[in-house]
Design an enzyme around this catalytic site. Structure first.
Site, PDB file in Angstrom:
ATOM      1  N   ASP A   1       0.831  -1.196   0.000  1.00  0.00           N
ATOM      2  CA  ASP A   1       0.000   0.000   0.000  1.00  0.00           C
ATOM      3  C   ASP A   1       0.873   1.257   0.000  1.00  0.00           C
ATOM      4  O   ASP A   1       1.930   1.278   0.633  1.00  0.00           O
ATOM      5  CB  ASP A   1      -0.900  -0.004   1.243  1.00  0.00           C
ATOM      6  CG  ASP A   1      -2.091   0.924   1.091  1.00  0.00           C
ATOM      7  OD1 ASP A   1      -2.297   1.456  -0.021  1.00  0.00           O
ATOM      8  OD2 ASP A   1      -2.813   1.133   2.080  1.00  0.00           O
TER       9      ASP A   1
ATOM     10  N   ASN B   1     -10.500  -2.737  -6.836  1.00  0.00           N
ATOM     11  CA  ASN B   1      -9.659  -1.794  -7.583  1.00  0.00           C
ATOM     12  C   ASN B   1     -10.151  -1.532  -8.998  1.00  0.00           C
ATOM     13  O   ASN B   1      -9.715  -0.571  -9.657  1.00  0.00           O
ATOM     14  CB  ASN B   1      -8.207  -2.285  -7.641  1.00  0.00           C
ATOM     15  CG  ASN B   1      -7.480  -2.168  -6.320  1.00  0.00           C
ATOM     16  OD1 ASN B   1      -6.522  -2.902  -6.053  1.00  0.00           O
ATOM     17  ND2 ASN B   1      -7.916  -1.246  -5.465  1.00  0.00           N
TER      18      ASN B   1
END
Length: 489
Positions: A277, A325
């Site tokens: 991340d 996503n």
């Protein structure tokens, strides 16, 4: 394992219930597993029943053995290492020209015996020049041919060739194989300049010449040398007083044993999963487009894969693209998919060289045919490697559970915790021991929900592109200090 050993084992494993002349390779773990598969080992070609299939080991055999095999109508599978075969050819060429042939090696070793078989009467097998009386029969200044067993100490071979040159006109093909020399050079580099008490652990069988030579090189370079052929032997070694321990292996040592030993020594996790991340924030902080952050993150991922291999971590699973996503801007999604394809193609050689099995987990039907074809091709090419790199693309923990349940319903099988695992995307892979999340977020983000029920978590504020080797070691050190009870006491 070196290329010659890998090729020998791969060729042998295509067979069933066959005979092997001598050990296929000098490693007890490999031989034990081959015996379990029905392989029968003998030390004399005459002990193989007529008409049967016989495997010649990676160490090679003499022409006389080949003739006997032919006379007994044996079906021969030759796994001789190409480099050993090159030495055979050189020894025969020297002998055919009428030159005395000096073989630098252990006269009792099967490889040296096979080479000697090429030389007729013009043979001088030398284990140690200073102790040999054989050379007295060769006139000073006479031309000689020199070859060597391929698993010797490279420095010692070079020294003996130099000594022979002071007395004779030498033609030489006296070299050790590249895999052996690379390991010996690595041991020397490791020992150089170390101030604390240094140890070198060689993982390999006591019957392995190149493993014993590695221990010899370590001792010659000031280290305390240890040789172990099994994990039990590693566990029995007293390493007290050793400040820094280097670990290497013989060229015929299975990679899984190496990984197990390093894992035991470091108390490292077998399976590490990472939620990568912070790529976007990394780029924003630097005034760059988000795509640049993803490119920087891809480079970090390549480094992390290498660092995990160095530490004996067998499985690495990374969260690359979630089912959620797909909601991102189309330009970013397209860029990520293109980046995945480029990365896989650019890393293919590294996967093959470092013996890493690549796998994708996630909903494959969401990917373009072109990207999926690239993934499937790479999975097939690397399928036989033991160390594994799993990339989660179009992955969601809930999605995986739903897919698993639907697969079980379709099959009509009642589920238990044990049978449920069979329907996961990678059912053969053990649950992660350690999950690392970067960028300061404290969420699991729908990643491996079933598999991480008892995983240890490590959270760091470092953004993924800045994740370093030192940060990986912090995570591993944190893991090593935890007592994993898994609901027990």
């Amino acid at each position: 394992m070196c290329g010659g050993v890998n090729a020998a084992i791969a060729k042998a494993l295509k067979l069933k219930d066959v005979w092997c002349l001598h050990e296929l390779v000098h490693n007890e773990i490999v031989i034990r597993e081959l015996k379990d598969l029905g392989f029968k080992f003998v030390d004399r070609i005459e002990d193989v029943p007529e008409g049967e299939t016989v495997v010649f080991s990676a160490h090679g055999v003499s022409p006389a053995v080949r003739e006997t095999a032919k006379a007994r109508h044996l079906k021969v599978v030759d796994t001789t290492c190409p480099f050993v075969a090159k030495v055979h050819k050189a020894a025969k060429a020297f002998s055919d020209r009428g030159l005395p042939v000096v073989i630098l090696g252990d006269p009792k070793h099967v490889e040296a015996k096979g080479i000697a078989g090429e030389c007729g009467e013009w043979l001088h097998q030398i284990a140690n020049l200073r102790e040999s009386g054989e050379l007295a029969r060769i006139s000073k200044g006479q031309k000689i041919g020199v070859v060597s067993q391929t698993t010797m100490n490279a420095d010692e071979v070079a020294r003996q060739v130099a000594e022979l040159r002071t007395r004779y006109d030498v033609e030489t093909m006296a070299e050790v194989c590249q895999a052996t020399k690379e390991r010996q050079d690595a041991v020397k580099r490791f020992c150089a300049g170390r101030r604390s008490e240094v140890g070198v652990l060689v993982l390999g069988s006591k019957t392995s010449s190149n493993s014993k030579r590695l221990a010899e090189v370590a001792a010659q370079n000031g280290a305390k040398a240890f040789l172990a052929g099994s994990l039990d032997e590693v566990k029995a070694i007293d390493f007290s007083g050793i400040g820094t321990l280097g670990v290497t292996s013989g060229a015929s040592t299975p990679e899984r044993f190496f990984m197990e030993a390093v894992k035991f020594l470091r108390n490292v996790p077998e399976h590490v999963a990472i939620i990568m991340d912070g790529n976007g924030r990394w780029a924003t902080q630097r005034g760059k487009r988000r795509g640049e952050g993803h490119k920087a993150g891809a480079k970090t991922l390549g480094d992390v894969l290498n660092w995990c291999g160095d530490r004996g971590i067998k499985y690495l699973t990374v969260y690359a693209f979630s089912t959620e996503n797909w909601k991102r801007p189309q330009e970013e999604v397209n860029g990520l998919m293109t980046l995945f394809a480029r990365m896989l193609k650019s890393k293919e050689k590294d996967f093959m060289k470092n013996r890493v099995r690549f796998r994708m987990i996630g909903r494959r039907g969401d990917l373009s045919k072109k990207l999926l074809d690239t993934i499937v091709a790479l999975e097939k090419k690397t399928a036989h490697f033991e160390r594994q790199f799993l990339v989660a693309i179009s992955y969601g923990g809930r999605a995986e559970i739903v897919d698993a349940v639907n697969a079980a319903i379709k099959k009509g099988e009642p589920l238990t915790e044990e049978t449920f695992r069979n329907y996961l995307y990678a059912p053969d892979v053990p649950d992660p021991d350690l999950v690392i999340r970067t960028s300061g977020e404290l969420r699991t983000s729908n990643f491996l929900l079933w598999e991480t029920a008892y995983s240890e978590y490590y959270f760091t504020d470092v953004l993924w592109p800045d994740f370093s080797e030192a940060e990986l070691d912090k995570a591993i050190e944190s893991y090593a200090q935890r007592h994993r009870r898994k609901g027990g006491v």
